[in-house]
Design a protein around this motif. Sequence first.
Motif: not given
Length: 251
Positions: A69-70, A83-91, A118-120
Amino acid sequence: MESVPLQAERPAPPPLQQLADVMADVASSMQAPMDLDETLQVITRGAAETVPGIVEASISLTRKDGRIETLAPTGPLAIRADHLQYELHEGPCLDAALGEPVVMVADLATDPRWPDFGPKAAALGLGAHLAFQFSAEPHARGALNLYCTEPYGIDDDSVYLASLFAGQLAVAMGWAKQDETMSQALATRNVIGQAVGIVMERYTLDADRAFAFLARLSQSGNVKLREVASSLVESANAKSQRHLHHGAGKP
């Protein structure tokens, strides 16, 4: 000839007095009694204002159940990126929180390590990213996330200064756990003291004998002393409330 991407002009490191003032604010926020939420906000805000090239910051905290969590984001861009990283499970923040001490991304749009994120992230307006692991084992682990809108906007000065804030973050988390443990210890001590007082009054015993009585109950029932004391106090309080209720109902 192969073209070389132009690097964005790197901002100069902050004046030493500015950095000293920010660190003083962080240290002041950790004085007892510490408000953890306030301290984390001071740390992320200080990092965003002080680390060269950084526009927003946040903290990604891992949980025992695997959730992440953030905490203490400085703005909506950091929240969306986390949240984008949590959703994609990468970052970068996940890599840092789960293993890598430092993860630096010079250009999010072209870095091949995170083909989805990365692109997103670049589409959100982010150019570079620095994630710095912090750890206050065994209970707190995560990453300090630092976001930059310009590609190649993070340099060695950024990494060095971020490490100072990550260190402060680990200290804050460690102190928070210590405060929690101390609070629990004080609560346990108080409830045992109340139970000792009840036993002393009920059985006309001195304090040492009353405590020994509770200890025998704990051992014979294979129940923690704190639980024995809590049960006794709750029972006594319930009995007292019943007496008050019945007494109030008399004409």
